[in-house]
Scaffold this active site. Structure first.
Site, PDB file in Angstrom:
ATOM      1  N   SER A  38       0.921  -1.194   0.035  1.00  0.00           N
ATOM      2  CA  SER A  38       0.012   0.111   0.142  1.00  0.00           C
ATOM      3  C   SER A  38       0.870   1.082   0.072  1.00  0.00           C
ATOM      4  O   SER A  38       0.432   2.221   0.115  1.00  0.00           O
ATOM      5  CB  SER A  38      -1.026   0.210   1.209  1.00  0.00           C
ATOM      6  OG  SER A  38      -0.212  -0.168   2.448  1.00  0.00           O
ATOM      7  N   ASN A 125      -2.281  -2.426  13.312  1.00  0.00           N
ATOM      8  CA  ASN A 125      -3.529  -2.140  13.427  1.00  0.00           C
ATOM      9  C   ASN A 125      -4.085  -0.817  13.997  1.00  0.00           C
ATOM     10  O   ASN A 125      -4.689  -0.030  13.563  1.00  0.00           O
ATOM     11  CB  ASN A 125      -4.227  -3.252  13.922  1.00  0.00           C
ATOM     12  CG  ASN A 125      -3.981  -4.623  13.063  1.00  0.00           C
ATOM     13  OD1 ASN A 125      -3.427  -4.363  12.210  1.00  0.00           O
ATOM     14  ND2 ASN A 125      -4.368  -5.643  13.675  1.00  0.00           N
ATOM     15  N   THR A 170     -39.093  26.996 -11.172  1.00  0.00           N
ATOM     16  CA  THR A 170     -39.160  25.596 -10.522  1.00  0.00           C
ATOM     17  C   THR A 170     -39.472  24.784 -11.979  1.00  0.00           C
ATOM     18  O   THR A 170     -40.174  25.260 -12.773  1.00  0.00           O
ATOM     19  CB  THR A 170     -40.704  25.577  -9.795  1.00  0.00           C
ATOM     20  OG1 THR A 170     -41.714  26.092 -10.508  1.00  0.00           O
ATOM     21  CG2 THR A 170     -40.657  26.692  -8.825  1.00  0.00           C
ATOM     22  N   HIS A 171     -39.219  23.595 -11.844  1.00  0.00           N
ATOM     23  CA  HIS A 171     -39.342  22.640 -12.869  1.00  0.00           C
ATOM     24  C   HIS A 171     -38.606  23.274 -14.274  1.00  0.00           C
ATOM     25  O   HIS A 171     -38.895  22.923 -15.472  1.00  0.00           O
ATOM     26  CB  HIS A 171     -40.652  22.418 -13.597  1.00  0.00           C
ATOM     27  CG  HIS A 171     -41.665  21.957 -12.267  1.00  0.00           C
ATOM     28  ND1 HIS A 171     -41.773  20.669 -11.700  1.00  0.00           N
ATOM     29  CD2 HIS A 171     -42.544  22.713 -11.447  1.00  0.00           C
ATOM     30  CE1 HIS A 171     -42.435  20.555 -10.564  1.00  0.00           C
ATOM     31  NE2 HIS A 171     -42.965  21.800 -10.441  1.00  0.00           N
ATOM     32  N   LYS A 298     -16.081  28.326 -30.166  1.00  0.00           N
ATOM     33  CA  LYS A 298     -16.520  27.675 -28.890  1.00  0.00           C
ATOM     34  C   LYS A 298     -15.793  28.489 -27.784  1.00  0.00           C
ATOM     35  O   LYS A 298     -14.400  28.640 -27.749  1.00  0.00           O
ATOM     36  CB  LYS A 298     -16.392  26.275 -28.783  1.00  0.00           C
ATOM     37  CG  LYS A 298     -17.269  25.811 -29.882  1.00  0.00           C
ATOM     38  CD  LYS A 298     -18.946  25.783 -29.399  1.00  0.00           C
ATOM     39  CE  LYS A 298     -19.185  25.279 -28.231  1.00  0.00           C
ATOM     40  NZ  LYS A 298     -19.124  23.623 -28.467  1.00  0.00           N
ATOM     41  N   ASN A 300     -15.777  26.851 -23.912  1.00  0.00           N
ATOM     42  CA  ASN A 300     -16.782  25.492 -23.292  1.00  0.00           C
ATOM     43  C   ASN A 300     -16.577  25.767 -21.657  1.00  0.00           C
ATOM     44  O   ASN A 300     -15.551  26.123 -21.145  1.00  0.00           O
ATOM     45  CB  ASN A 300     -16.350  24.264 -23.745  1.00  0.00           C
ATOM     46  CG  ASN A 300     -16.845  23.962 -25.095  1.00  0.00           C
ATOM     47  OD1 ASN A 300     -17.721  24.706 -25.766  1.00  0.00           O
ATOM     48  ND2 ASN A 300     -15.905  23.434 -25.830  1.00  0.00           N
ATOM     49  N   GLU A 305     -18.223  21.970 -15.790  1.00  0.00           N
ATOM     50  CA  GLU A 305     -18.554  20.332 -16.330  1.00  0.00           C
ATOM     51  C   GLU A 305     -17.802  19.375 -15.438  1.00  0.00           C
ATOM     52  O   GLU A 305     -18.297  18.297 -15.229  1.00  0.00           O
ATOM     53  CB  GLU A 305     -18.386  20.208 -17.774  1.00  0.00           C
ATOM     54  CG  GLU A 305     -19.499  21.057 -18.539  1.00  0.00           C
ATOM     55  CD  GLU A 305     -18.833  21.084 -20.030  1.00  0.00           C
ATOM     56  OE1 GLU A 305     -19.741  20.655 -20.878  1.00  0.00           O
ATOM     57  OE2 GLU A 305     -17.891  21.396 -20.466  1.00  0.00           O
ATOM     58  N   TYR A 332      -9.585  -6.052  12.763  1.00  0.00           N
ATOM     59  CA  TYR A 332      -8.990  -5.647  11.505  1.00  0.00           C
ATOM     60  C   TYR A 332      -8.860  -6.775  10.442  1.00  0.00           C
ATOM     61  O   TYR A 332      -8.746  -8.123  11.007  1.00  0.00           O
ATOM     62  CB  TYR A 332      -7.520  -5.201  11.754  1.00  0.00           C
ATOM     63  CG  TYR A 332      -6.793  -4.726  10.780  1.00  0.00           C
ATOM     64  CD1 TYR A 332      -6.878  -3.509  10.315  1.00  0.00           C
ATOM     65  CD2 TYR A 332      -6.241  -5.690   9.961  1.00  0.00           C
ATOM     66  CE1 TYR A 332      -6.201  -3.051   8.958  1.00  0.00           C
ATOM     67  CE2 TYR A 332      -5.423  -5.280   8.597  1.00  0.00           C
ATOM     68  CZ  TYR A 332      -5.419  -4.225   8.273  1.00  0.00           C
ATOM     69  OH  TYR A 332      -4.963  -3.566   7.165  1.00  0.00           O
ATOM     70  N   GLN A 337      -7.477  -1.905   4.113  1.00  0.00           N
ATOM     71  CA  GLN A 337      -6.365  -1.223   3.630  1.00  0.00           C
ATOM     72  C   GLN A 337      -7.008  -0.228   2.301  1.00  0.00           C
ATOM     73  O   GLN A 337      -6.415   0.541   1.895  1.00  0.00           O
ATOM     74  CB  GLN A 337      -5.218  -2.164   3.044  1.00  0.00           C
ATOM     75  CG  GLN A 337      -3.940  -1.611   2.314  1.00  0.00           C
ATOM     76  CD  GLN A 337      -2.823  -2.265   2.186  1.00  0.00           C
ATOM     77  OE1 GLN A 337      -2.324  -2.365   3.168  1.00  0.00           O
ATOM     78  NE2 GLN A 337      -2.928  -3.094   1.130  1.00  0.00           N
ATOM     79  N   LYS A 340      -8.047   3.764   2.095  1.00  0.00           N
ATOM     80  CA  LYS A 340      -7.039   5.071   1.804  1.00  0.00           C
ATOM     81  C   LYS A 340      -7.524   5.794   0.387  1.00  0.00           C
ATOM     82  O   LYS A 340      -7.529   7.004   0.269  1.00  0.00           O
ATOM     83  CB  LYS A 340      -5.779   4.635   2.238  1.00  0.00           C
ATOM     84  CG  LYS A 340      -5.630   4.695   3.520  1.00  0.00           C
ATOM     85  CD  LYS A 340      -4.125   3.835   4.052  1.00  0.00           C
ATOM     86  CE  LYS A 340      -4.324   3.257   5.021  1.00  0.00           C
ATOM     87  NZ  LYS A 340      -4.917   2.163   5.288  1.00  0.00           N
TER      88      LYS A 340
HETATM   89  N1  ARG Z   1      -1.095  -1.259   5.175  1.00  0.00           N
HETATM   90  C1  ARG Z   1      -2.259  -1.697   6.232  1.00  0.00           C
HETATM   91  C2  ARG Z   1      -3.471  -0.844   6.079  1.00  0.00           C
HETATM   92  O1  ARG Z   1      -3.573   0.258   5.627  1.00  0.00           O
HETATM   93  C3  ARG Z   1      -1.601  -1.178   7.734  1.00  0.00           C
HETATM   94  C4  ARG Z   1      -2.173  -2.169   8.706  1.00  0.00           C
HETATM   95  C5  ARG Z   1      -1.503  -3.684   8.525  1.00  0.00           C
HETATM   96  N2  ARG Z   1      -1.929  -4.147   9.589  1.00  0.00           N
HETATM   97  C6  ARG Z   1      -1.748  -5.832   9.261  1.00  0.00           C
HETATM   98  N3  ARG Z   1      -2.116  -6.394  10.421  1.00  0.00           N
HETATM   99  N4  ARG Z   1      -1.442  -6.422   8.163  1.00  0.00           N
HETATM  100  O2  ARG Z   1      -4.735  -1.174   6.811  1.00  0.00           O
END
Ligand code: ARG
Length: 471
Positions: A38, A125, A170-171, A298, A300, A305, A332, A337, A340
């Site tokens: 990640s 975690n 309206t509408h 044009k 635009n 948009e 967990y 993951q 993010k």
């Molecule tokens: N990269 C992991 C995440 O974003 C971090 C936590 C990982 N924990 C684990 N037990 N593998 O969630």
């Protein structure tokens, strides 16, 4: 080997085996290693990660869990790692999986095996839960600042256009005349609610998860409150299992962002329609429009948009996270993951959209004549005529029917000289919330007071943005 990294004597692929050492015989499949990593996106959390680690190790020292000398070495090492990252001298390695292991590994290269003490009484975690909460708190404060900028632009344009009258719809059918300033102040109200929603979400994001460790807490005599104070969290997360698996605060951020985008897309749509030749109500600033590669005439409304289009993307971020969370057992799971990328995407999208809209609103020119001409359509006086008849004693339903008939017949029976002007019609709606000049000005004054108020500033303090900066 990254620039600036001292030779560790070990290849990075060997270092990456760090947390597998002991338990695993075989190396990770390279395809899976990529899939599992990640760091390409969670490196955005480096500042929170390091601030959290420093607070954690200080607490470990204070509690006598790690000796002061080791804690100092760890803190000093972490500061150097942060410097390397901020000066672009740090290379995040995919084989080191995520931001947490990348930083810890670099720390070990710098200070040796004492680095291994940092992770006492902690798990990735609770570490990632901490980092993400700090990040969300900071971004809430940033988005609130962006929204304040947009609200300011709306109040400015509201005041600038308070004397322009256009048809309210309206509408998408002409309904009754309104002041353009009133129309813009309607959007101010939407963004004020969005701002309040974000600010309110801070209460729930502001819980400190560290100490939960993997899921059940830790056998070490930790002091969670010390960490919470140092990192300026309002409260401790009350349940270790909840703390490592809760992503409600991200879902809430994404919902709040989706709501902002929805409001922005409505405003964007109006500006797109109004700037068409058919309406001709406004001219958008050149700086936010594009040309056509084939049609020389044009201009635009691309920025509007794109804001309208990117709204779908932020809805997608919200639905993606809710779907990820659905039916996850405690605690967990690696699914988490996946929280993010939607978060980062929504942050980038909503922040740039809000800021761009503020500039568009600022730079748009309005065609007073075109608007007044449209507002002078005699059918817009229909309600006022019915109101007048009702005041003279005709039951309103009957008055409504008679005027409706006259409009349908295109009859000129009604004395045209007696038709109220658009200006008279807007002025006749003179009660709080109405479109009469003094009412719109009152709402503009209230909005300016709000924008100056402590309430607006308070939402922005107590956030983590100061914590993650260099001390
Ligand atoms: N990269 C992991 C995440 O974003 C971090 C936590 C990982 N924990 C684990 N037990 N593998 O969630």
């Amino acid at each position: 080997m990254a620039k600036g990294r001292e030779p560790s004597g070990r290849k990075s692929s060997e270092r990456a085996e760090g947390i597998r050492k002991g338990r695993f015989d075989a190396r990770m499949d390279p395809l899976f290693a990529r899939f599992n990593a990640s760091v390409s996106f969670d490196k955005r959390l480096y500042a929170q990660d390091i601030a959290g680690s420093i607070a954690h190790v200080r607490m470990l020292a204070k509690q006598g869990i790690v000796n002061a000398k080791d804690a100092d070495a760890i803190e000093q090492g972490l500061r150097e790692v942060r410097e390397e990252i901020e000066e672009g001298r740090f290379e995040f390695l995919e084989e080191l999986e995520d931001v947490h292991i990348n930083i810890e590994n670099r720390l070990r290269e710098k200070i040796g095996d004492v680095a291994g003490r940092l992770h006492t009484a902690r798990s990735r975690n609770d570490q990632v839960a901490l980092d993400t909460r700090m990040y969300v708190k900071e971004q809430v404060s940033q988005v609130c600042g962006d929204l304040a900028e947009l609200m300011r632009a709306l109040v400015d344009v509201g005041e600038r256009t308070v004397d322009l009258v256009l048809p309210g719809y309206t509408h998408l059918q002409r309904a009754q005349p309104v002041r353009l300033g009133h129309h813009f102040m309607a959007y101010f109200q939407m963004f004020r609610r969005d701002w309040a929603r974000f600010r309110d979400s801070l209460h729930r994001a502001d819980e400190m998860p560290l100490g939960s460790a993997a899921l059940a807490g830790t056998t070490f005599p930790i002091d969670r409150s010390a960490v919470a104070n140092e990192l300026r969290f309002a409260r401790l997360a009350e349940n270790s299992m909840d703390a490592v698996s809760d992503r409600d605060f991200i879902a809430e951020f994404l919902f709040d962002a989706a709501m902002v985008m929805m409001h922005l897309s409505r405003l964007a749509e109006e500006l797109i329609i109004w700037s068409s030749s058919e309406f001709g109500f406004c001219t958008l600033p050149d700086a936010f429009c594009s040309g056509s590669s084939i049609m020389p005439q044009k201009k635009n409304p691309d920025a509007c948009e794109l804001i309208r289009g990117k709204t779908g993307r932020v809805y997608g971020d919200l639905v993606a996270l809710l779907t990820t969370l659905k039916a996850l057992p405690l605690t967990y799971n690696k699914d988490l993951q996946e929280d993010k990328e939607p978060l980062f995407d929504a942050v980038d999208t909503v922040r740039s959209s809000v800021r761009i809209m503020a500039r568009i609103v600022h730079g748009t020119e309005f065609m007073a004549d075109r608007m007044l001409q449209a507002a002078s359509d005699p059918t817009l006086a229909a309600t006022d005529l019915a109101d007048r008849m009702a005041r003279e004693g005709v039951p309103f339903r009957e008055a409504h029917e008679r005027v409706g008939q006259a409009v349908r017949d295109g009859s000129r029976d009604e004395d045209r000289g007696a038709l109220p002007s658009p200006e008279e019609m807007v002025e006749a709606r003179n009660h709080p919330g109405g479109t009469a000049r003094m009412q719109v000005m009152a709402s503009i004054r209230a909005a300016r007071a709000f924008l100056r108020s402590n309430a607006l500033k308070k939402g922005l303090s107590g956030c983590a943005d100061r914590v993650v900066r260099k001390e």
